[in-house]
Design an enzyme around this catalytic site. Structure first.
Site, short mmCIF file in Angstrom:
data_model
loop_
_atom_site.label_atom_id
_atom_site.label_comp_id
_atom_site.label_asym_id
_atom_site.label_seq_id
_atom_site.Cartn_x
_atom_site.Cartn_y
_atom_site.Cartn_z
N GLU A 1 38.22 21.73 37.49
CA GLU A 1 39.60 22.01 37.10
C GLU A 1 39.84 23.51 36.90
O GLU A 1 40.90 24.02 37.28
CB GLU A 1 39.96 21.23 35.84
N GLU B 1 35.52 11.70 35.17
CA GLU B 1 36.11 11.44 33.85
C GLU B 1 36.30 9.96 33.55
O GLU B 1 36.15 9.52 32.40
CB GLU B 1 37.45 12.17 33.73
#
Length: 272
Positions: free
Chosen positions: A120, A140
């Site tokens: 990210e 995640e």
């Protein structure tokens, strides 16, 4: 100033400056897991890049061979003493994922796995370079989380939607070859050549006019999600927050760049 900042950020970030380029190297043992202090350190380094008029381009790199960044620091996030959130004041998670004030280009040099939040923060950069041995991953969902620090927001806009969402659904890694094939990364090289490649690209980027560079980053954000017709109507005087675009259109640098081309010489930028 740079020495003082390096002392303040010791153990998390090391800064290396050469001419117009600043390398922001993450050095948090052992895998650059993203905690609040690392987020704040990256933010401070990025703001230093933005605020120093002589700096033009930044490189975000890793000093750890095991990972570019392994993502969220679970030791901190699961602690009873954990503060709400793990972000910096303005830059949010990882220090740059929501740092809208950063108008200078940032290059991610991904030397090793960029996992979860590590990917990210790379997606928050403008150019991605990657070592052949590295991989990207958003695991995640296997941890009870969503990749909401830019993974689900940015990745489906960078590569085909169903490739991006499949990465999130499955948590499967993407190799450097796949990332290059899908257009996510600009170039891939053996790990030993990555830092040199990053500096070479940064120096080429630095040849551009500084106001035009910042106007480009500003304009790219403004057109994100717009239709072609809306994007083509983009102008500095149309009421949007395009301060650097407006400055560029009124700048001496815009004239200088054209004159330099006509006179067959290198432009002499002043940033004004």
């Amino acid at each position: 100033m740079l020495d003082d900042l390096n002392r303040d950020l010791a153990g998390f970030i090391e800064l290396y400056r050469d001419g117009e380029v600043l390398e922001i190297r993450m050095v948090k043992p052992k895998v650059n897991a993203i905690c609040r202090r690392l987020s704040r350190s990256i933010e401070r380094a990025a703001l230093y890049l933005q605020q120093d008029a002589e700096l033009r381009v930044g490189i975000l790199s890793s000093g750890n061979s095991r990972a570019f960044s392994a993502g969220l620091d679970f030791q901190e996030s699961t602690s009873d003493r954990a503060e709400a959130g793990v972000g910096a004041e303005h830059g949010g998670f990882g220090g740059i994922t929501t740092l809208w004030s950063l108008k200078k280009p940032l290059i991610a040099a991904i030397n090793a796995p960029a996992v979860g939040g590590g990917l990210e923060i790379a997606l928050a950069c403008d150019i991605l370079l990657m070592a052949d041995e590295a991989f990207l991953q958003l695991p995640e969902l296997r941890r009870g989380l969503l990749p909401d620090g830019g993974g689900l927001q940015r990745l489906p806009k960078r590569i085909p939607y169903h490739i991006a969402t499949a990465m999130i659904w499955t948590g499967d890694p993407m190799s450097s070859a796949e990332a290059h094939r899908w257009g996510l990364v600009y170039k891939t090289v053996p790990r030993a050549e990555l830092v040199q490649l990053a500096w070479d690209v940064a120096r080429r980027v630095a040849k551009g006019a500084p106001l035009a560079q910042q106007a480009l980053k500003e304009a790219l954000r403004a057109v994100d999600g717009q239709s072609d017709a809306e994007a083509m109507a983009l102008r500095a005087d149309n009421g949007k927050d395009l301060v650097n675009y407006e400055r560029m259109l009124a700048s001496q640098d815009m004239i200088e760049g054209q004159r330099a081309f006509l006179e067959k010489r290198e432009p002499r930028w002043t940033g004004s």
